[in-house]
Design an enzyme around this catalytic site. Structure first.
Site, PDB file in Angstrom:
ATOM      1  N   SER A  80       4.275 -18.617 -22.301  1.00 31.41           N
ATOM      2  CA  SER A  80       3.380 -19.782 -22.231  1.00 31.41           C
ATOM      3  C   SER A  80       2.762 -20.146 -23.578  1.00 31.41           C
ATOM      4  O   SER A  80       2.092 -21.183 -23.677  1.00 31.41           O
ATOM      5  CB  SER A  80       2.228 -19.497 -21.264  1.00 31.41           C
ATOM      6  OG  SER A  80       2.723 -19.098 -20.026  1.00 31.41           O
ATOM      7  N   CYS A  90      -9.282  -9.170  -3.145  1.00 33.10           N
ATOM      8  CA  CYS A  90      -9.773 -10.338  -2.393  1.00 33.10           C
ATOM      9  C   CYS A  90     -10.151  -9.999  -0.948  1.00 33.10           C
ATOM     10  O   CYS A  90     -11.182 -10.448  -0.435  1.00 33.10           O
ATOM     11  CB  CYS A  90      -8.731 -11.448  -2.408  1.00 33.10           C
ATOM     12  SG  CYS A  90      -7.045 -10.867  -2.208  1.00 33.10           S
ATOM     13  N   SER A 144      -0.738 -17.276  -1.608  1.00 33.10           N
ATOM     14  CA  SER A 144      -1.233 -17.450  -2.987  1.00 33.10           C
ATOM     15  C   SER A 144      -1.821 -16.160  -3.541  1.00 33.10           C
ATOM     16  O   SER A 144      -1.938 -16.019  -4.762  1.00 33.10           O
ATOM     17  CB  SER A 144      -2.263 -18.581  -3.067  1.00 33.10           C
ATOM     18  OG  SER A 144      -3.314 -18.340  -2.153  1.00 33.10           O
ATOM     19  N   ARG A 157       0.743 -10.460   5.772  1.00 31.87           N
ATOM     20  CA  ARG A 157       0.956 -11.737   5.056  1.00 31.87           C
ATOM     21  C   ARG A 157       1.423 -12.789   6.049  1.00 31.87           C
ATOM     22  O   ARG A 157       2.330 -12.525   6.863  1.00 31.87           O
ATOM     23  CB  ARG A 157       2.038 -11.541   3.989  1.00 31.87           C
ATOM     24  CG  ARG A 157       2.264 -12.753   3.131  1.00 31.87           C
ATOM     25  CD  ARG A 157       1.235 -12.945   2.054  1.00 31.87           C
ATOM     26  NE  ARG A 157       1.355 -11.947   1.007  1.00 31.87           N
ATOM     27  CZ  ARG A 157       0.390 -11.673   0.134  1.00 31.87           C
ATOM     28  NH1 ARG A 157      -0.758 -12.322   0.165  1.00 31.87           N
ATOM     29  NH2 ARG A 157       0.568 -10.753  -0.784  1.00 31.87           N
ATOM     30  N   HIS A 187      -7.682 -16.340   3.024  1.00 34.50           N
ATOM     31  CA  HIS A 187      -7.396 -15.116   3.787  1.00 34.50           C
ATOM     32  C   HIS A 187      -8.312 -15.081   5.018  1.00 34.50           C
ATOM     33  O   HIS A 187      -9.510 -15.380   4.926  1.00 34.50           O
ATOM     34  CB  HIS A 187      -7.712 -13.863   2.954  1.00 34.50           C
ATOM     35  CG  HIS A 187      -6.688 -13.551   1.890  1.00 34.50           C
ATOM     36  ND1 HIS A 187      -5.582 -14.323   1.629  1.00 34.50           N
ATOM     37  CD2 HIS A 187      -6.626 -12.504   1.014  1.00 34.50           C
ATOM     38  CE1 HIS A 187      -4.883 -13.772   0.643  1.00 34.50           C
ATOM     39  NE2 HIS A 187      -5.499 -12.674   0.252  1.00 34.50           N
TER      40      HIS A 187
END
Ligand code: NAP
Ligand code: 3JN
Length: 342
Positions: A40, A128, A158, A238, A245
């Site tokens: 990048s 998370c 994600s 998932r 979530h």
């Protein structure tokens, strides 16, 4: 005026959310340095009215930086966080690399902000699925004493990065059009129209049969809640949702909490919003939580199968409170403490 901040992994799903949140919250910046891989380097990203050039992450990238927000994976953190600390910056690390290190505070500002003061250059941001769980567990523990927690997650793709989002979109299209064109690269099985009881997508299973994600939730929750012997078990799944979530959580407490008492307690809990009107089919949804900062809780009810039990449905944006927002809230608390921007 302001502080110098580096974002490591600035092009990623978490990194781009960090940039959005720094902008939204008008974080007091003197300089913003965007770091990513050589792939990048030289590309440009928009921040406020400016176009910032991405630099390749190197050992000397942290000169003059006050706070570095890391989200480029555990191996990158293991290699580069020590260089960051050596350069005098505080690393807020979004990976699992240092979370269970006893000298590294693992912080959710609504739950254990006092830990920030103990840092020695590194502050870890939890997983998370842990973050949205503990913001709800903490007020329940304060009110009635936590005895046992059983959690099952329904995690958005994600959480596994941009490539995973791309895989869900392309696989869904390929199935709907019956084109058979898409060849899976990220998930071990079809994720479109499916539910996979395995997170992450590789190296997931431990000798005890749990996944690494499940053990992260268990160990991190115990550390953040300062309850090393808390009885807690997790199953992480998932599902084909892009963002947000969800968690089904069963809690047992020392003292009985009624549904009404639980609502009262959670209505005052920082960072938590109750969304619980089942008669009108109102409850937390990933689609409603996406893009929001709060952790939503609903389907609050007593579990009649045990003496002092509760069932809850908890939903939050995994890229915001689950990752980027929590890290930036930690950085904001650092600023309050040190007034480095004064
Ligand atoms: P992603 O969308 O795949 O992005 C990965 C980012 O890391 C990109 O910016 C990538 O740069 C950069 N990167 C990869 N290898 C690098 C290297 N050798 N040197 C410098 N930069 C490198 O992944 P993501 O979803 O944003 O997640 C990134 C990491 O954040 C995860 O691996 C995980 O550790 C952490 N995370 C934490 C949580 C949480 O629960 N708190 C949630 C999700 C992710 P290029 O674009 O140049 O390749
Ligand atoms: O898959 C998810 O929903 C959350 C993923 C988090 C994650 C992904 C890759 C590496 C982590 C994490 O934060 O625990 C890591 C890691 O840092 O080990």
């Amino acid at each position: 005026m302001g502080v110098s901040v580096a974002v490591v992994g600035a092009t990623g799903a978490v990194g781009t959310e960090m940039l959005r949140i720094l902008e939204e919250r008008d974080f007091p910046l003197r300089e913003l340095r965007l770091l990513a891989s050589s792939r990048s380097a030289g590309k440009r990203l928009k921040f406020k009215d400016e176009e910032l050039t991405i630099e390749e992450l190197r050992k000397d990238s942290f000169k003059g930086i006050d706070i570095a927000l890391f989200s480029a994976g555990g191996s990158v953190s293991k290699e580069f966080v020590p260089h960051c600390v050596k350069a005098g910056a505080v690393a807020v690390d979004n990976t699992a690399a240092f979370r269970m290190d006893k000298d590294v505070p693992l912080v959710v500002p609504e739950v254990n902000p006092e830990e920030i003061a103990k840092h020695k250059g590194i502050i870890a941001n939890p997983n998370c699925s842990t973050i949205q769980l503990v913001v709800v567990l903490k007020p329940i523990d304060n009110a009635a004493g936590l005895k046992r927690v059983v959690v099952s997650t329904y995690q958005a793709v994600s959480g596994a990065g941009w490539q995973a989002v791309d895989e869900l979109e392309k696989e869904t299209e390929s199935i709907l059009l019956n084109s058979g064109e898409y060849k899976r690269k990220i998930f071990p099985h079809q994720i479109a129209f499916n539910a996979l009881p395995q997170i992450p997508q590789s190296d997931a299973f431990l000798p005890n049969g749990y996944t690494t994600e499940e053990m992260k939730m268990i160990n991190e929750t115990r550390k953040i809640m300062k309850k090393p012997s808390l009885r807690i078990t997790a199953t992480t799944v998932r599902i084909p949702v892009i963002r947000g979530h969800s968690e089904s959580v069963n809690v047992e407490t020392e003292r009985k909490l009624t549904r009404e008492e639980t609502r009262e307690i959670l209505s005052k809990a920082p960072g938590v919003t109750i969304m619980d009107d089942p008669e009108h089919q109102i409850y937390p949804l990933a689609t409603l939580a996406a893009g929001r900062d709060e952790t939503f809780v609903g389907r609050i009810r007593e579990d009649s199968s045990v003496e002092n039990g509760l069932n809850l449905w908890i939903v939050s944006d995994n890229l915001r409170k689950g990752a980027a927002l929590n890290a930036i809230q930690i950085a904001e608390r650092l600023l309050e403490r040190t007034k480095v921007h004064a």
